[in-house]
Design a protein around this motif. Structure first.
Motif, short mmCIF file in Angstrom:
data_model
loop_
_atom_site.label_atom_id
_atom_site.label_comp_id
_atom_site.label_asym_id
_atom_site.label_seq_id
_atom_site.Cartn_x
_atom_site.Cartn_y
_atom_site.Cartn_z
N ALA A 107 -0.26 4.16 -0.38
CA ALA A 107 -1.23 5.61 -0.14
C ALA A 107 -0.53 6.13 1.26
O ALA A 107 -0.52 7.44 1.30
CB ALA A 107 -2.76 5.06 0.62
N ASN A 108 0.13 5.46 2.31
CA ASN A 108 0.63 6.25 3.41
C ASN A 108 2.27 5.91 3.31
O ASN A 108 2.66 4.81 3.61
CB ASN A 108 0.09 5.67 4.63
N ASP A 110 0.82 -1.38 -0.01
CA ASP A 110 0.02 -0.07 -0.07
C ASP A 110 0.77 1.27 0.04
O ASP A 110 1.33 1.56 0.96
CB ASP A 110 -0.96 0.09 1.08
#
Length: 385
Positions: free
Chosen positions: A37-38, A35
């Motif tokens: 996104a962060n 991921d």
């Protein structure tokens, strides 16, 4: 499937081929589904996973054994081919602890290197300042001796892992002499009074980056790495060693772009025939393959030269970084072009590569700086210096 024939080149040994297989297997298992996104959370996870897999053992030496630069290049190339953030997370563990590994005291090494090699602590390299990027000798941040302490004042910017690192290798002016001879190096843990993250920096390829601010930040004198006034030499030695690995990362990006382009032109049809049948497309593929192989030769020549005992590889590393990063930009641009409209669609692999590669032509010595380095080294050799 990326070309692996280079693993049989004489620059590399059987253990390097085994390492390439190890990293490839880890990347295929650990990186899908990461991921992004962060980016802070992703980097924490990547460092922990790389440490658990034993790959971070290559980033630093606790006992003074020289680092295997070919191993570092192979790991960065493989990780970059799979995921740019994974390459970033690995690379910064090496760059951030390079000064400790090469010049640190036994106590400094014992405190930090087992943790960074295990993925239990994140490191950063704090050299650049708002008014001195490539011109390191004119750094203005100060470290003033005060009894058994140093007091830090000033700012650092564009610091990779800024805001998430547990330790920072920091360079500041201690004033032993003007210019380059008045800088010293320190290991600074995060969270000290007077040390703040002034700004988080956003870029086209998201990575943890920040501006650091120090206001009367007190550190013990034993945080000094090496001798007072040796900071510039320490910084240049670390960059000299790790610069070839930046070239390796660019090579990994270029290899992935070539693979994506090959998949595109052999499956995409125009007027009833694959794009690969068009001579102009074949010309692009030929240029891309040539650039990739030429970059690989320069990368592994620099690493082999260092690993076989050369005290410095300034010229070889500069050549590798300049050529590999510049040509990777061209390879990726051609891959985008061959993908047509899909090449600029957000989320496409080649679109991500297009954003990832750009910074490599700037950090750890911009391309024009590398040209200056190469020219000076070549002129010095010609003049018998």
């Amino acid at each position: 499937m990326a070309d692996r024939s280079f693993l049989d080149w004489p620059f590399l040994e059987p253990r390097h081929k085994a390492l390439a297989d190890e990293v490839e297997a880890w990347a295929q298992t650990a990186l899908p589904g990461l991921d992004h996104a962060n980016t802070d959370a992703a980097c924490h996870r990547l460092v922990a996973d790389l440490g658990a897999a034993g790959l971070l053992r290559h980033t630093a030496s606790e006992d003074g054994t020289p680092l295997d630069l070919r191993a570092l290049c192979l790991i960065r190339e493989t990780l970059a081919r799979h995921d740019g953030l994974a390459d970033f997370a690995f690379a910064m563990q090496g760059l951030g602890t390079g000064a400790l590994s090469l010049f640190g005291t036994p106590a400094q090494k014992a405190e930090w290197l087992p943790r960074t090699r295990a993925g239990q602590a994140i490191s950063a390299f704090a050299l650049t300042e708002p008014a001195s990027g490539s011109d390191v000798a004119n750094s203005t941040m100060t470290a003033r001796r005060d009894g058994d302490d140093y007091i830090l004042n000033g700012e650092k910017t564009w610091i990779s892992n800024g805001g998430i690192a547990d330790l920072y290798t920091l360079f500041a002016r201690t004033g032993e002499a003007p210019g380059a001879k008045g800088l010293s190096s320190f290991v600074v843990p995060a969270g000290l009074p007077g040390f703040e993250i002034a700004e988080r920096l956003n870029t086209i390829a998201p990575h943890p980056l920040a501006t650091l601010r120090f206001t009367d930040c007190r550190i013990p004198a034993d945080a000094l790495i090496g001798e007072p006034g040796a900071g510039f030499r320490i910084a240049m030695t670390v960059l000299d060693q790790f610069r070839a690995t930046v070239a390796a990362a660019a090579l990994g990006f270029a290899r992935r772009a070539l693979d994506e382009a090959l998949a595109r032109v052999t499956t995409r049809h125009v007027q009833g025939a694959p794009l690969a049948d068009l001579q102009m497309v074949q010309g692009h593929i030929a240029d891309m393959a040539l650039d990739v192989d030429a970059a690989a030769l320069l990368v592994y020549r620099a690493a082999w030269t260092r690993d076989t005992g050369a005290p410095r590889v300034t010229r070889e590393a500069a050549m590798a970084k300049l050529f590999a990063t510049e040509q990777a930009q061209k390879v990726i641009d051609r891959a985008v072009q061959l993908h047509g409209g899909d090449g600029v669609r957000s989320g496409e692999t080649v679109e991500r590569l297009y954003r990832e590669i750009r910074a490599l032509r700037i950090y750890e010595g911009a391309s024009d700086v590398q040209r200056v380095v190469i020219a000076r080294q070549t002129l010095t050799a010609f003049q018998g210096g």
